[in-house]
Design a protein around this motif. Sequence first.
Motif, PDB file in Angstrom:
ATOM      1  N   UNK A  91      26.836 -13.042   0.685  1.00 36.50           N
ATOM      2  CA  UNK A  91      27.829 -13.577  -0.253  1.00 36.50           C
ATOM      3  C   UNK A  91      28.828 -12.505  -0.663  1.00 36.50           C
ATOM      4  N   UNK A  92      28.322 -11.347  -1.092  1.00 35.85           N
ATOM      5  CA  UNK A  92      29.201 -10.284  -1.606  1.00 35.85           C
ATOM      6  C   UNK A  92      29.550  -9.235  -0.565  1.00 35.85           C
ATOM      7  N   UNK A  93      28.848  -9.256   0.576  1.00 31.13           N
ATOM      8  CA  UNK A  93      29.032  -8.253   1.649  1.00 31.13           C
ATOM      9  C   UNK A  93      28.630  -6.857   1.209  1.00 31.13           C
ATOM     10  N   UNK A  94      27.950  -6.737   0.069  1.00 37.87           N
ATOM     11  CA  UNK A  94      27.480  -5.423  -0.371  1.00 37.87           C
ATOM     12  C   UNK A  94      26.235  -5.027   0.406  1.00 37.87           C
ATOM     13  N   UNK A  95      25.949  -3.723   0.432  1.00 36.25           N
ATOM     14  CA  UNK A  95      24.837  -3.186   1.223  1.00 36.25           C
ATOM     15  C   UNK A  95      23.642  -2.863   0.328  1.00 36.25           C
ATOM     16  N   UNK A  96      22.459  -3.241   0.793  1.00 34.17           N
ATOM     17  CA  UNK A  96      21.207  -2.910   0.108  1.00 34.17           C
ATOM     18  C   UNK A  96      20.379  -2.038   1.040  1.00 34.17           C
ATOM     19  N   UNK A  97      19.856  -0.932   0.501  1.00 36.74           N
ATOM     20  CA  UNK A  97      19.003  -0.037   1.287  1.00 36.74           C
ATOM     21  C   UNK A  97      17.535  -0.312   0.942  1.00 36.74           C
ATOM     22  N   UNK A  98      16.715  -0.510   1.975  1.00 36.83           N
ATOM     23  CA  UNK A  98      15.294  -0.804   1.795  1.00 36.83           C
ATOM     24  C   UNK A  98      14.466   0.405   2.254  1.00 36.83           C
ATOM     25  N   UNK A  99      13.511   0.819   1.442  1.00 35.62           N
ATOM     26  CA  UNK A  99      12.659   1.972   1.747  1.00 35.62           C
ATOM     27  C   UNK A  99      11.244   1.462   2.029  1.00 35.62           C
ATOM     28  N   UNK A 100      10.738   1.812   3.193  1.00 41.73           N
ATOM     29  CA  UNK A 100       9.477   1.266   3.683  1.00 41.73           C
ATOM     30  C   UNK A 100       8.418   2.350   3.838  1.00 41.73           C
ATOM     31  N   UNK A 101       7.148   1.913   3.756  1.00 45.54           N
ATOM     32  CA  UNK A 101       6.037   2.813   4.053  1.00 45.54           C
ATOM     33  C   UNK A 101       4.907   1.993   4.689  1.00 45.54           C
ATOM     34  N   UNK A 102       3.991   2.694   5.350  1.00 45.54           N
ATOM     35  CA  UNK A 102       2.794   2.061   5.928  1.00 45.54           C
ATOM     36  C   UNK A 102       1.612   2.423   5.042  1.00 45.54           C
ATOM     37  N   UNK A 103       1.081   1.434   4.326  1.00 47.22           N
ATOM     38  CA  UNK A 103      -0.060   1.629   3.432  1.00 47.22           C
ATOM     39  C   UNK A 103      -1.376   1.393   4.171  1.00 47.22           C
ATOM     40  N   UNK A 104      -2.428   2.009   3.681  1.00 45.50           N
ATOM     41  CA  UNK A 104      -3.766   1.641   4.138  1.00 45.50           C
ATOM     42  C   UNK A 104      -4.045   0.209   3.687  1.00 45.50           C
ATOM     43  N   UNK A 105      -4.442  -0.637   4.617  1.00 46.51           N
ATOM     44  CA  UNK A 105      -4.630  -2.058   4.323  1.00 46.51           C
ATOM     45  C   UNK A 105      -5.622  -2.272   3.187  1.00 46.51           C
ATOM     46  N   UNK A 106      -6.743  -1.536   3.218  1.00 45.79           N
ATOM     47  CA  UNK A 106      -7.770  -1.732   2.191  1.00 45.79           C
ATOM     48  C   UNK A 106      -7.270  -1.296   0.817  1.00 45.79           C
ATOM     49  N   UNK A 107      -6.483  -0.228   0.775  1.00 49.06           N
ATOM     50  CA  UNK A 107      -5.934   0.244  -0.493  1.00 49.06           C
ATOM     51  C   UNK A 107      -5.000  -0.801  -1.079  1.00 49.06           C
ATOM     52  N   UNK A 108      -4.156  -1.359  -0.238  1.00 47.73           N
ATOM     53  CA  UNK A 108      -3.195  -2.360  -0.700  1.00 47.73           C
ATOM     54  C   UNK A 108      -3.928  -3.611  -1.194  1.00 47.73           C
ATOM     55  N   UNK A 109      -4.942  -4.045  -0.453  1.00 43.92           N
ATOM     56  CA  UNK A 109      -5.691  -5.239  -0.850  1.00 43.92           C
ATOM     57  C   UNK A 109      -6.437  -5.003  -2.164  1.00 43.92           C
ATOM     58  N   UNK A 110      -6.988  -3.793  -2.341  1.00 40.55           N
ATOM     59  CA  UNK A 110      -7.700  -3.474  -3.585  1.00 40.55           C
ATOM     60  C   UNK A 110      -6.750  -3.512  -4.776  1.00 40.55           C
ATOM     61  N   UNK A 111      -5.556  -2.935  -4.599  1.00 43.17           N
ATOM     62  CA  UNK A 111      -4.568  -2.947  -5.683  1.00 43.17           C
ATOM     63  C   UNK A 111      -4.141  -4.376  -6.015  1.00 43.17           C
ATOM     64  N   UNK A 112      -3.996  -5.207  -4.978  1.00 46.95           N
ATOM     65  CA  UNK A 112      -3.590  -6.594  -5.175  1.00 46.95           C
ATOM     66  C   UNK A 112      -4.671  -7.365  -5.937  1.00 46.95           C
ATOM     67  N   UNK A 113      -5.946  -7.077  -5.596  1.00 44.14           N
ATOM     68  CA  UNK A 113      -7.064  -7.742  -6.265  1.00 44.14           C
ATOM     69  C   UNK A 113      -7.107  -7.373  -7.744  1.00 44.14           C
ATOM     70  N   UNK A 114      -6.885  -6.090  -8.046  1.00 44.82           N
ATOM     71  CA  UNK A 114      -6.872  -5.646  -9.438  1.00 44.82           C
ATOM     72  C   UNK A 114      -5.766  -6.338 -10.222  1.00 44.82           C
TER      73      UNK A 114
END
Length: 580
Positions: free
Chosen positions: A519-542
């Motif tokens: 819509x606005x033609x503005x730019x968004x920068x996305x910063x990515x990382x690769x998490x340990x799956x179990x760590x991410x799932x544990x945080x989500x559960x909490x």
Amino acid sequence: EMLKVLQLTLKRMQLGVEVKYSKEAEAAGLKGPTFNMFPTIFHMAATLQRQRRPFALLFRSFGADHEKIQLEWNAFCELRHPIFSRLIEDIGRMDGTVPGIPDRRIHSIHTLYRDASGPLLLLDTFTNGPDESSWDAWARAKPKPTADTRQGRQWVKTVQKAKTVEGLSAMRKFFQQHLEKEATAAIKDDWAWWQFHGEQAHAGKLMTLLSGKKETCQVFFDDNIEPFNARIVDCRDEYGNTVPDSSAIDKYLVKVNPVEAMLDDNYFFRKLLASQGDHLDVGSSLIGLQKQLTDVEEEKGSLQKQLANMGQQLKNLMEENRRMKLQRRINIRDENELHTILQKEGIDMKLFGTQGFKSLANLYQEIEQGSCWLQVNDQGRIVRVIDVLYLMIKFNDMLLVESYEQDESNRIQTRNYLPGVQMWLKDTSLQTVLDHWFETGLQVNIKKCVEYEEMPVYQPEAPQQQSLATQAYPLPCVVQHSQGSFIISDKEAELNKDILSKIGLPSGKHFATTSQDLVTSSTVTHFWRWDKLKTWQANLTQTSKGATQIQDVAVTCAKLFKDHPRADVYQRLLLQMFEV
């Protein structure tokens, strides 16, 4: 039939769902979705031990996978292997703690160096020569070397300073002592020497035949041995002479068919017996294989029907979901009517186009395009709704997560969540939406690298995720949350190294991408990382259990550096420090 065999083999290579990525599997070195070693190796060792046959093992390879082998094999011997330790539960541990059973763990990894002076075994040393000029790099050099300039012996003596076994006679004595101890070890063989000699057997993996009063059976299993050519194994008799292929092959040197070895748990034991001239009862194995092929074919047909049904159900659900959206959608004729509706709702219209919010014209344009819509929620309040499909993209034990995103005004929104694909009302094909994101969403086409693990489904109970998209306007925003699961396999990672390196694989490096607001033609920068799956799932559960939320670092940064000219730099540094 060949296709059926291939499908069955690929299936047998996969770890079971209950084992894959478990703590037990990781502790045994099984960090991916497939086996590291042929199952038949464990079956052979269990059978030999159960029959109380004295034996020793040496794992030989030109590669660098010895430590993986050591980790998994030792887990097997210590009854920690999640799959194969059951084979010896009735026998007991093979780690020296059970009387009468030798310690069969791998305690040593050696390196065999070869040159014109003969073999040189570096004890308890795993090396490929100097880091700055490895032996393999020398062999790969262009043009091809015409003389051995490695000077490996001098380097071993002055730099490595390892204990060594030198010469054919000493090597034979080493192998004899290894057998008498009924030990297990691993040896990294000299690929460079074999390559330098045009991959001829006389420069390959050294095997010295033993002599003595006791009759000894020696067998070298390798998939590169050919029917009439030793090719990769240098078999020498007790006097150091080369054993002719006609005498060595099928007796001392046994070619391995990897497909058969994967399908037949008793493959190595059968080959071992055959090398001694024992009669083999192969009928049961062949009948069993045929039955497995039939079962696979039936299972394949059943799965195809299930997938077709699921696909149709998914399509029906998508259509029903779309119909319900249109029913609850507030129809808006123009921007003036939008202004009136929001003003009556009590929305502060002065905020549009200020304080980082988009304009009212932008909102009307998004509604017209179908990227969002307005509807009345259960409490009778008007909310903006966006439809987002979240993607769980896995590689081994890692999961792709968007840490945070930053717009052109340096406004940062902490995400710590899965990549999301915003779906529009005009989108009727889920597959088209997914294909487009896999082709462009990470600014590299990974479509051919991913495969489905779980079909996307609507999750009405999922927690609301904040992003720059949800906070684009000064009115409440609700996310209709769907989620699917996808896998990037080790095979695809190997075949598509250049592509996947751009998204941080296989090491799991952080990376960034950009996208443009339609819509606005503005730019968004996305910063990515690769998490340990179990760590991410544990945080989500909490989080789902109501655990205290971690303070939004981006919000804190905004307060700390509000008017500072280098605010965006400091924000990025802090976000990286906190890995968010």
